[in-house]
Design a protein around this motif. Structure first.
Motif: not given
Length: 152
Positions: A9, A12-14, A31-32
Motif C-alpha cells: 500500500r 502504490d500510494r506514494f 492516510e494508510l
C-alpha cells in the motif's frame, strides 16, 4: 522479495504525491491508517532488501539549474574503481551499468552548465576516460509508477 500489505500500500500510494509538509511520514501513516513508526520500518525494510533506493522528490531539472546524461566506456576491470571515482562528485546521480561499450551511465545536475562542464573535466582527469556528454534536447514525460495492487 515478498511484500507485506503495508509495504504494498505504501508503494502504490506514494510513488507519486509524497506529502509536502513538516512531517511527511506521519501524514503517510494517517492516510494508510497505521503508525509513523510502521511507515518508517516498512521503508527501512524495503531499502535493506534493495527494493527501494530513495524517498524524495523528482525535480524539474531545467527549473533547478542544468543537467546532462553522461556515459563512459570503462574497461571491465576498472568498473568498480571508476564508479567509485564518479560517485565522489555530489552532482552525480543515477549511476548505473549498461551492456554496451559505453557501460557506465549517470546524470549530472548542477546550478549552471559551467559547473557541469567543470565536473566533466574533473571526471576525465580523474579517470583518464572521455565522458560522452548527452544533454537533453527535448523532454518526453512518462509515468514511472508501477502499481502493485493485489498481486501476491
Amino acid at each position: 522479495m515478498h511484500l507485506d500489505d503495508l509495504s504494498r500500500r505504501l508503494i502504490d500510494r506514494f510513488q507519486h504525491g509524497l506529502p509536502l509538509c513538516a512531517e511527511p511520514y506521519a501524514a503517510m501513516a494517517r492516510e494508510l491508517d497505521c503508525s509513523e513508526a510502521a511507515v518508517l520500518d516498512a521503508l527501512a525494510l524495503l531499502q535493506q532488501a534493495d527494493a527501494l533506493s530513495r524517498v524524495g522528490p523528482v525535480f524539474e531539472h531545467s527549473r533547478a539549474g542544468a543537467s546532462t546524461l553522461v556515459a563512459l566506456a570503462v574497461p571491465e576491470e576498472r568498473l568498480e574503481q571508476v564508479a567509485a571515482q564518479v560517485n565522489q562528485h555530489p552532482e552525480v546521480n543515477h549511476n548505473y551499468l549498461r551492456e554496451h561499450r559505453y557501460n557506465l551511465w549517470f546524470v549530472l545536475t548542477a546550478p549552471h552548465r559551467a559547473q557541469i562542464d567543470q565536473v566533466l573535466a574533473q571526471i576525465a582527469a580523474e579517470t583518464g576516460l572521455a565522458p560522452l556528454d548527452l544533454p537533453m534536447q527535448r523532454a518526453y514525460r512518462i509515468d514511472l509508477g508501477f502499481p502493485l495492487g493485489d498481486t501476491p
